[in-house]
Write a protein that holds these residues in place. Structure first.
Motif, PDB file in Angstrom:
ATOM      1  N   LYS A  19     -18.156   1.226 -10.945  1.00  0.00           N
ATOM      2  CA  LYS A  19     -16.700   1.362 -11.039  1.00  0.00           C
ATOM      3  C   LYS A  19     -16.255   1.116 -12.478  1.00  0.00           C
ATOM      4  O   LYS A  19     -16.812   0.277 -13.189  1.00  0.00           O
ATOM      5  CB  LYS A  19     -16.003   0.379 -10.097  1.00  0.00           C
ATOM      6  N   ARG A  29      -8.494  -0.039  -3.341  1.00  0.00           N
ATOM      7  CA  ARG A  29      -8.376  -1.484  -3.169  1.00  0.00           C
ATOM      8  C   ARG A  29      -9.746  -2.156  -3.321  1.00  0.00           C
ATOM      9  O   ARG A  29      -9.872  -3.214  -3.954  1.00  0.00           O
ATOM     10  CB  ARG A  29      -7.794  -1.808  -1.799  1.00  0.00           C
ATOM     11  N   ALA A  30     -10.768  -1.549  -2.773  1.00  0.00           N
ATOM     12  CA  ALA A  30     -12.114  -2.099  -2.863  1.00  0.00           C
ATOM     13  C   ALA A  30     -12.610  -2.090  -4.310  1.00  0.00           C
ATOM     14  O   ALA A  30     -13.272  -3.035  -4.760  1.00  0.00           O
ATOM     15  CB  ALA A  30     -13.067  -1.300  -1.977  1.00  0.00           C
ATOM     16  N   ALA A  31     -12.275  -1.022  -5.039  1.00  0.00           N
ATOM     17  CA  ALA A  31     -12.691  -0.928  -6.442  1.00  0.00           C
ATOM     18  C   ALA A  31     -11.967  -1.953  -7.306  1.00  0.00           C
ATOM     19  O   ALA A  31     -12.528  -2.468  -8.284  1.00  0.00           O
ATOM     20  CB  ALA A  31     -12.435   0.480  -6.965  1.00  0.00           C
ATOM     21  N   ASP A  57       0.815  -1.221   0.000  1.00  0.00           N
ATOM     22  CA  ASP A  57       0.000   0.000   0.000  1.00  0.00           C
ATOM     23  C   ASP A  57       0.848   1.270   0.000  1.00  0.00           C
ATOM     24  O   ASP A  57       0.468   2.290   0.598  1.00  0.00           O
ATOM     25  CB  ASP A  57      -0.976   0.013   1.189  1.00  0.00           C
ATOM     26  N   GLU A  62     -12.863   5.126  -8.804  1.00  0.00           N
ATOM     27  CA  GLU A  62     -13.245   4.318  -7.648  1.00  0.00           C
ATOM     28  C   GLU A  62     -14.413   4.922  -6.870  1.00  0.00           C
ATOM     29  O   GLU A  62     -14.904   4.324  -5.916  1.00  0.00           O
ATOM     30  CB  GLU A  62     -12.049   4.149  -6.699  1.00  0.00           C
ATOM     31  N   GLU A  63     -14.887   6.108  -7.275  1.00  0.00           N
ATOM     32  CA  GLU A  63     -15.918   6.803  -6.512  1.00  0.00           C
ATOM     33  C   GLU A  63     -17.327   6.560  -7.022  1.00  0.00           C
ATOM     34  O   GLU A  63     -18.284   6.621  -6.252  1.00  0.00           O
ATOM     35  CB  GLU A  63     -15.616   8.304  -6.500  1.00  0.00           C
ATOM     36  N   SER A  81     -11.792  -7.093  -9.969  1.00  0.00           N
ATOM     37  CA  SER A  81     -11.529  -6.583 -11.308  1.00  0.00           C
ATOM     38  C   SER A  81     -10.573  -7.514 -12.048  1.00  0.00           C
ATOM     39  O   SER A  81      -9.554  -7.943 -11.506  1.00  0.00           O
ATOM     40  CB  SER A  81     -10.924  -5.180 -11.229  1.00  0.00           C
ATOM     41  N   ALA A  99      -7.719   2.535   0.568  1.00  0.00           N
ATOM     42  CA  ALA A  99      -8.689   1.486   0.881  1.00  0.00           C
ATOM     43  C   ALA A  99      -9.834   1.484  -0.129  1.00  0.00           C
ATOM     44  O   ALA A  99     -10.315   0.420  -0.543  1.00  0.00           O
ATOM     45  CB  ALA A  99      -9.227   1.685   2.294  1.00  0.00           C
ATOM     46  N   GLN A 100     -10.246   2.671  -0.538  1.00  0.00           N
ATOM     47  CA  GLN A 100     -11.328   2.776  -1.520  1.00  0.00           C
ATOM     48  C   GLN A 100     -10.894   2.208  -2.871  1.00  0.00           C
ATOM     49  O   GLN A 100     -11.668   1.527  -3.557  1.00  0.00           O
ATOM     50  CB  GLN A 100     -11.741   4.244  -1.668  1.00  0.00           C
ATOM     51  N   GLN A 114     -10.920  -4.868  -6.277  1.00  0.00           N
ATOM     52  CA  GLN A 114     -11.286  -6.221  -5.874  1.00  0.00           C
ATOM     53  C   GLN A 114     -12.298  -6.816  -6.862  1.00  0.00           C
ATOM     54  O   GLN A 114     -13.343  -6.250  -7.140  1.00  0.00           O
ATOM     55  CB  GLN A 114     -11.874  -6.227  -4.460  1.00  0.00           C
TER      56      GLN A 114
END
Length: 221
Positions: free
Chosen positions: A189, A154-156, A119, A184-185, A160, A151-152, A158
């Motif tokens: 996505k 990383r979530a986006a 990260d 990512e917002e 992919s 973190a946001q 995930q």
């Protein structure tokens, strides 16, 4: 004398409001009033129209100048976005999250943002003419805002299956890719990709991070 005063007064009002008015000349006897037409041009309206036309001409010139600059930058980028990202990941292992063809002083560079497994963020700059890595720099601080954004992202990412390289390749048929960035917002996505046509016209695209489907980005319309 009274007739002249009336006409002069109405003409003065017409000068203020503009347009054509009909003045009634009143004489001192019992004769029927005589009508006089007074036509006055509205200089304010003419000036406003001239100003609007001048602004439209300046806007057209600015658009042409912007397109010329965009076309020149796209032509200078002999190394494609996909190639620049691939080169950057060889210099710094991780996940490419964005790549932009940017001005650095008088020179153009590919600026690729890489998120490492730990990260950490790095900016890898690649020469768009030679493909040579110009430098690798630690990017962003480990403060709360950056941690939340990481973190946001990383979530986006995930789930992919489409990388930044593949997103760039998907849009390459639409023109020269000048930017690839992970959105990512948004609720849906996607990879946001900017392209520039040969005449300098820019277009925005979205690439689905799972299917790789390319669609036009209408969010700015």
């Amino acid at each position: 004398m009274k007739r002249n005063i009336v006409i002069a007064t109405i003409a003065a009002v017409a000068l203020i409001g503009g347009g054509t008015v009909t003045a009634i000349a009143v004489s001192g006897d019992d004769e029927a009033p005589a009508k006089k037409s007074v036509s006055v041009s509205n200089d304010a309206d003419d000036t406003a129209q001239d100003t609007a036309e001048d602004q439209a001409a300046r806007d057209t010139d600015q658009d042409a100048q912007d397109k010329a600059e965009n076309a020149a930058e796209a032509k200078a980028g002999q190394v494609t976005a996909a190639e620049a990202i691939t080169t950057a990941l060889k210099a710094k292992s991780g996940t490419a999250v964005s790549a932009d063809l940017d001005d650095e002083g008088t020179n153009l560079v590919w600026d690729v943002d890489v998120l490492t497994a730990g990260d950490k963020w790095f900016s890898v700059q690649v020469d768009p003419a030679t493909g040579k890595v110009l430098g690798t720099y630690a990017d962003r601080d480990d403060d709360g805002d950056d941690a939340a954004e990481t973190a946001q992202i990383r979530a986006a990412l995930q789930g992919s299956s489409v990388t930044a390289v593949e997103a760039a390749e998907a849009a390459a048929a639409k023109g020269t890719v000048t930017s690839v960035d992970l959105d990512e917002e948004s609720a849906d996505k996607a990879w946001e990709v900017d392209t520039t046509a040969a005449d300098g016209t820019g277009s925005d695209w979205r690439v689905n991070p799972i299917s790789g489907k390319l669609t036009a980005d209408r969010s700015n319309d």
